[in-house]
Motif scaffolding. Structure first.
Motif, mmCIF file in Angstrom:
data_model
loop_
_atom_site.group_PDB
_atom_site.id
_atom_site.type_symbol
_atom_site.label_atom_id
_atom_site.label_comp_id
_atom_site.label_asym_id
_atom_site.label_seq_id
_atom_site.Cartn_x
_atom_site.Cartn_y
_atom_site.Cartn_z
ATOM 1 N N GLU A 62 5.537 -46.511 -45.378
ATOM 2 C CA GLU A 62 6.123 -45.937 -46.595
ATOM 3 C C GLU A 62 7.302 -46.772 -47.085
ATOM 4 O O GLU A 62 7.533 -46.885 -48.294
ATOM 5 C CB GLU A 62 6.577 -44.504 -46.325
ATOM 6 N N SER A 63 8.051 -47.376 -46.156
ATOM 7 C CA SER A 63 9.172 -48.224 -46.567
ATOM 8 C C SER A 63 8.691 -49.466 -47.303
ATOM 9 O O SER A 63 9.387 -49.987 -48.184
ATOM 10 C CB SER A 63 10.003 -48.623 -45.342
ATOM 11 N N LEU A 64 7.497 -49.956 -46.959
ATOM 12 C CA LEU A 64 6.927 -51.090 -47.679
ATOM 13 C C LEU A 64 6.422 -50.685 -49.057
ATOM 14 O O LEU A 64 6.399 -51.499 -49.993
ATOM 15 C CB LEU A 64 5.780 -51.713 -46.869
ATOM 16 N N GLU A 65 6.002 -49.416 -49.189
ATOM 17 C CA GLU A 65 5.530 -48.933 -50.484
ATOM 18 C C GLU A 65 6.644 -48.906 -51.522
ATOM 19 O O GLU A 65 6.371 -48.945 -52.737
ATOM 20 C CB GLU A 65 4.955 -47.522 -50.329
ATOM 21 N N TYR A 87 8.439 -52.594 -58.105
ATOM 22 C CA TYR A 87 7.791 -53.605 -58.959
ATOM 23 C C TYR A 87 7.141 -52.948 -60.176
ATOM 24 O O TYR A 87 7.163 -53.496 -61.280
ATOM 25 C CB TYR A 87 6.752 -54.376 -58.151
ATOM 26 N N GLU A 88 6.571 -51.757 -59.972
ATOM 27 C CA GLU A 88 5.984 -51.030 -61.099
ATOM 28 C C GLU A 88 7.053 -50.607 -62.095
ATOM 29 O O GLU A 88 6.782 -50.466 -63.296
ATOM 30 C CB GLU A 88 5.235 -49.798 -60.587
ATOM 31 N N ALA A 89 8.279 -50.379 -61.582
ATOM 32 C CA ALA A 89 9.373 -49.981 -62.481
ATOM 33 C C ALA A 89 9.965 -51.166 -63.228
ATOM 34 O O ALA A 89 10.744 -50.980 -64.174
ATOM 35 C CB ALA A 89 10.477 -49.284 -61.676
ATOM 36 N N TYR A 90 9.601 -52.360 -62.823
ATOM 37 C CA TYR A 90 10.138 -53.573 -63.464
ATOM 38 C C TYR A 90 9.371 -53.871 -64.752
ATOM 39 O O TYR A 90 8.149 -53.957 -64.766
ATOM 40 C CB TYR A 90 10.023 -54.756 -62.502
ATOM 41 N N ARG A 141 15.327 -55.960 -58.223
ATOM 42 C CA ARG A 141 15.002 -57.047 -57.297
ATOM 43 C C ARG A 141 15.651 -56.816 -55.943
ATOM 44 O O ARG A 141 15.087 -57.173 -54.897
ATOM 45 C CB ARG A 141 15.433 -58.392 -57.883
ATOM 46 N N VAL A 142 16.841 -56.224 -55.940
ATOM 47 C CA VAL A 142 17.510 -55.898 -54.670
ATOM 48 C C VAL A 142 16.671 -54.900 -53.874
ATOM 49 O O VAL A 142 16.488 -55.045 -52.656
ATOM 50 C CB VAL A 142 18.924 -55.339 -54.931
ATOM 51 N N VAL A 143 16.151 -53.876 -54.560
ATOM 52 C CA VAL A 143 15.304 -52.891 -53.879
ATOM 53 C C VAL A 143 14.047 -53.547 -53.332
ATOM 54 O O VAL A 143 13.636 -53.296 -52.190
ATOM 55 C CB VAL A 143 14.936 -51.739 -54.852
ATOM 56 N N ILE A 144 13.421 -54.405 -54.137
ATOM 57 C CA ILE A 144 12.199 -55.087 -53.699
ATOM 58 C C ILE A 144 12.491 -55.975 -52.489
ATOM 59 O O ILE A 144 11.723 -56.007 -51.524
ATOM 60 C CB ILE A 144 11.602 -55.910 -54.852
ATOM 61 N N MET A 145 13.611 -56.692 -52.548
ATOM 62 C CA MET A 145 13.966 -57.589 -51.449
ATOM 63 C C MET A 145 14.204 -56.806 -50.158
ATOM 64 O O MET A 145 13.727 -57.189 -49.089
ATOM 65 C CB MET A 145 15.218 -58.380 -51.820
ATOM 66 N N ARG A 146 14.932 -55.698 -50.253
ATOM 67 C CA ARG A 146 15.213 -54.892 -49.058
ATOM 68 C C ARG A 146 13.944 -54.277 -48.478
ATOM 69 O O ARG A 146 13.847 -54.063 -47.276
ATOM 70 C CB ARG A 146 16.208 -53.778 -49.406
#
Length: 369
Positions: free
Chosen positions: A299-302, A308-311, A325-330
């Motif tokens: 779920e953390s990978l989801e 990305y969908e919100a971008y 991008r910070v959220v995606i990176m983390r």
């Protein structure tokens, strides 16, 4: 009530309710409970009872040294009772730290706001609640076992001894179910928080409807929410470091012992069946933890996919895109349940443990032959 009312969401998290159960049972020795009149004396009484309980079960092993099957049964009860004893001592020392984690989860539980994501958030919370509470009820039904104990001074009060034994087994097993349920529910609640984050990220643009200021505000809120989940997981792994190591060791020993004893008693189906049941319980306990660890990591990978969908490069400023991008990176590194130096709790390592148990079983059987 929660099951019959699909439009309603549970008021509190499952760990919060498990904590109330432990307080009702009488042994949740945090600062608040210990300050209540007479409660500290009750905690001391429970520890004395637990010491006698563990001592009596341990003493019984000297009565079965000439019978390897009986010896194995007594050793299994010693291992299980030691696990209970360890948990009692651990929560005597660290209940306040567990409170910190539960209160943090309660904050996360109320982090979302009304909007298009509300229905998905409510559904995620209800599903988690029903699954975890249902598992705890099923686990309680299976935790009905008998043990053999001996009194070092040949206690002759048979009726009183029977009442004491039944009270000890009922009380401590009930307490263990609640404490284990609370512990695993804490990690599964983090999984639910991640699910809520994914739902809100996917509904972000629908909620903001082109309002860039609102979008910036919401993304900032969700970034903080994600960071709070990460911090809570780190704190959980720190607080439950000792219990996680102990349950890994205890389940490893119980699985190895039960399989070995089942093989030794294979000509007696009744005795072999008892050890097979013990093996299933130990495997079920360990697989429950590893499965929840796997689900949380997945779920953390989801979260990265949801972010990305919100971008949308056509909407919002570079600062907003930077936060996403910070959220995606983390989210590229999965969140894991672990207790150093042991590996993470997941199905891959679970299979490795079973492989080690099989290796030990083969060695023991070859030695016996």
């Amino acid at each position: 009530m929660v099951y019959r009312r699909p439009d309603e969401c549970p008021e509190h998290t499952v760990p919060y309710l498990n904590r109330d159960q432990l307080k009702a049972i009488g042994y949740y020795p945090n600062s608040e409970e210990s300050s209540r009149p007479g409660r500290r004396n009750w905690h001391l009484f429970v520890m004395i009872k637990a010491t006698i309980f563990f001592g009596s079960v341990t003493y019984a092993i000297f009565e079965s040294l000439d019978n390897i099957v009986e010896w194995g049964r007594d050793l299994a009860f010693i291992i299980a009772s030691f696990f209970i004893y360890f948990k009692l001592i651990y929560f005597l020392l660290y209940a306040d730290n567990v409170d910190e984690v539960i209160d943090g989860l309660e904050d996360c539980y109320r982090w979302e706001r009304a909007g298009p994501a509300a229905a998905g958030v409510r559904s995620a919370k209800r599903l988690h609640y029903l699954i975890v509470i249902g598992m705890q009820i099923v686990w309680l039904a299976f935790m009905n076992c008998r043990y053999r104990s001996m009194q070092p001074f040949r206690f002759t009060g048979t009726i009183l001894r029977s009442i004491r034994s039944r009270f000890d087994s009922a009380y401590f097993l009930m307490w263990l179910i609640s404490i284990e349920g609370m512990s695993v529910a804490i990690y599964s609640q983090l999984t639910t928080a991640l699910s809520v984050l994914c739902v809100e990220l996917r509904q972000l643009h629908q909620f903001c409807d082109g309002d860039e200021d609102l979008l910036r505000w919401e993304i900032n809120r969700l970034v903080k929410y994600h960071q709070k989940i990460i911090n809570l997981l780190d704190r959980c792994n720190e607080v439950f470091h000792g219990p996680l190591i102990m349950q890994m060791i205890v389940n490893f020993l119980l699985v190895s012992l039960s399989v070995f004893e089942a093989m030794m008693a294979r000509h007696d189906p009744k005795v072999a069946g008892q050890f097979i049941v013990l093996m299933i319980l130990a495997l079920g306990h360990l697989s429950m933890w590893t499965k929840f660890g796997d689900v949380m990591s997945q779920e953390s990978l989801e979260v990265a996919d949801a972010a990305y969908e919100a971008y949308d490069p056509n909407i919002a400023s570079k600062a907003v895109h930077k936060d996403l991008r910070v959220v995606i990176m983390r989210s590229q590194n999965p969140l894991i349940m672990r207790a150093n130096p042991f590996p993470a709790f997941n199905m891959k390592n679970y299979m490795a443990i079973l492989h080690q148990c099989y290796g030990i079983l083969t060695l023991l059987l070859n030695t016996m032959e």
